[in-house]
Design a protein around this motif. Structure first.
Motif, PDB file in Angstrom:
ATOM      1  N   LYS A 183       0.834  -1.204   0.000  1.00  0.00           N
ATOM      2  CA  LYS A 183       0.000   0.000   0.000  1.00  0.00           C
ATOM      3  C   LYS A 183       0.871   1.258   0.000  1.00  0.00           C
ATOM      4  O   LYS A 183       0.495   2.282  -0.578  1.00  0.00           O
ATOM      5  N   LYS A 220      -9.147   0.573  -5.232  1.00  0.00           N
ATOM      6  CA  LYS A 220     -10.511   0.370  -4.738  1.00  0.00           C
ATOM      7  C   LYS A 220     -10.583   0.448  -3.219  1.00  0.00           C
ATOM      8  O   LYS A 220     -11.562   0.953  -2.664  1.00  0.00           O
ATOM      9  N   TYR A 221      -9.555  -0.053  -2.521  1.00  0.00           N
ATOM     10  CA  TYR A 221      -9.606  -0.018  -1.056  1.00  0.00           C
ATOM     11  C   TYR A 221      -9.530   1.419  -0.534  1.00  0.00           C
ATOM     12  O   TYR A 221     -10.078   1.732   0.526  1.00  0.00           O
ATOM     13  N   SER A 245     -13.027   2.933  -1.116  1.00  0.00           N
ATOM     14  CA  SER A 245     -13.929   2.404  -0.091  1.00  0.00           C
ATOM     15  C   SER A 245     -13.696   3.105   1.246  1.00  0.00           C
ATOM     16  O   SER A 245     -14.648   3.457   1.958  1.00  0.00           O
TER      17      SER A 245
END
Length: 259
Positions: A13, A79-80, A83
């Motif tokens: 990340k 996408k995370y 979200s």
């Protein structure tokens, strides 16, 4: 220079955030312009049925309906992260009935333009922590809150920041909430303590010199060279002064702290 320190929860990340950082750095360059978008390339000669033509038209319509920043947002943010932002917006404004693209874009617009800073450096302190350095001539410059939330979305939990006014520890109480605890500045040593240190230094020097003068005749019985005797005396004065000064300083200031 302003900064935010953070913990790295997931190295992958962190690599994703490096891409966002590179984009944020690029758009702040003087004269930067976004590349012109061409849109979908449709081979109409290859469309044989009404369904294929309708699908191609829908693809073009979707492209035209989207704003360029919307496409950049979806292409750049994993996408995370999207979200996480959605959940943050829900908690941040419970009165909001629907989370449309505009709300997501407001955060993305902040990252591109609203955060009015120059990004100076993104560095890893070690495998588990890093730091973002930035500077600005604009106050207010958009604030740090949303950028700290952005870091959190990438699994980078901010731990300390300097906002131009104070150094603050960042203590998280939930996934989206934190509080800043100002770190007290180190108080400069008082003038009286500085004078005391100087007097102790001078006194220690005289004591050390006096001791070497007293023992010099004894040493002279073993050393005939006057030059060697003088050099040895100087060395003894320096060593003796250092030991006396350190011993007295430690004891005097230790007593003051206890008192």
């Amino acid at each position: 220079m302003l900064y935010i320190k953070f913990n790295i929860e997931d190295p992958l990340k962190y690599q994703d955030f490096q891409k966002l950082y590179a984009h944020m750095h690029a758009v702040r360059a003087p004269g930067f312009q976004f590349a012109e978008e061409e849109g979908p390339v449709i081979d109409w000669d290859d469309k044989q049925t009404d369904e294929e033509v309708a699908a191609a038209v829908a693809e073009i319509s979707e492209f035209l309906d989207q704003k360029p920043e919307e496409r950049r947002c979806k292409e750049l943010l994993p996408k995370y992260v999207l979200s996480f932002f959605e959940n943050y917006l829900k908690e941040d404004n419970e009165k909001l009935q629907a989370l449309g693209v505009q709300d997501m874009l407001s955060l993305f617009n902040y990252l591109e333009f609203g955060f009015e800073v120059e990004l100076d450096a993104l560095t890893k302190i070690d495998e588990n922590s890093g730091r973002v350095d930035f500077s600005t001539a604009n106050y207010p410059f958009g604030g740090l809150e949303r950028f700290i939330i952005c870091l959190k979305a990438y699994g980078l939990s901010a731990t300390e920041c300097y906002d131009g006014f104070a150094v603050n520890q960042i203590v998280w109480s939930s996934a989206f909430e934190y509080k800043l605890i100002e770190v007290p500045e180190e108080v400069e040593e008082s003038t009286s303590k500085k004078v005391l240190r100087m007097l102790i230094g001078i006194g220690s020097l005289f004591l050390s010199f006096g001791q070497t003068v007293m023992i010099k005749p004894t040493i002279a019985t073993y050393i005939e060279s006057e030059l060697m005797l003088d050099l040895l005396q100087i060395l003894c004065v320096i060593v003796g002064w250092a030991l006396l000064y350190t011993f007295i300083i430690q004891n005097v200031f230790a007593k003051k702290k206890k008192g």
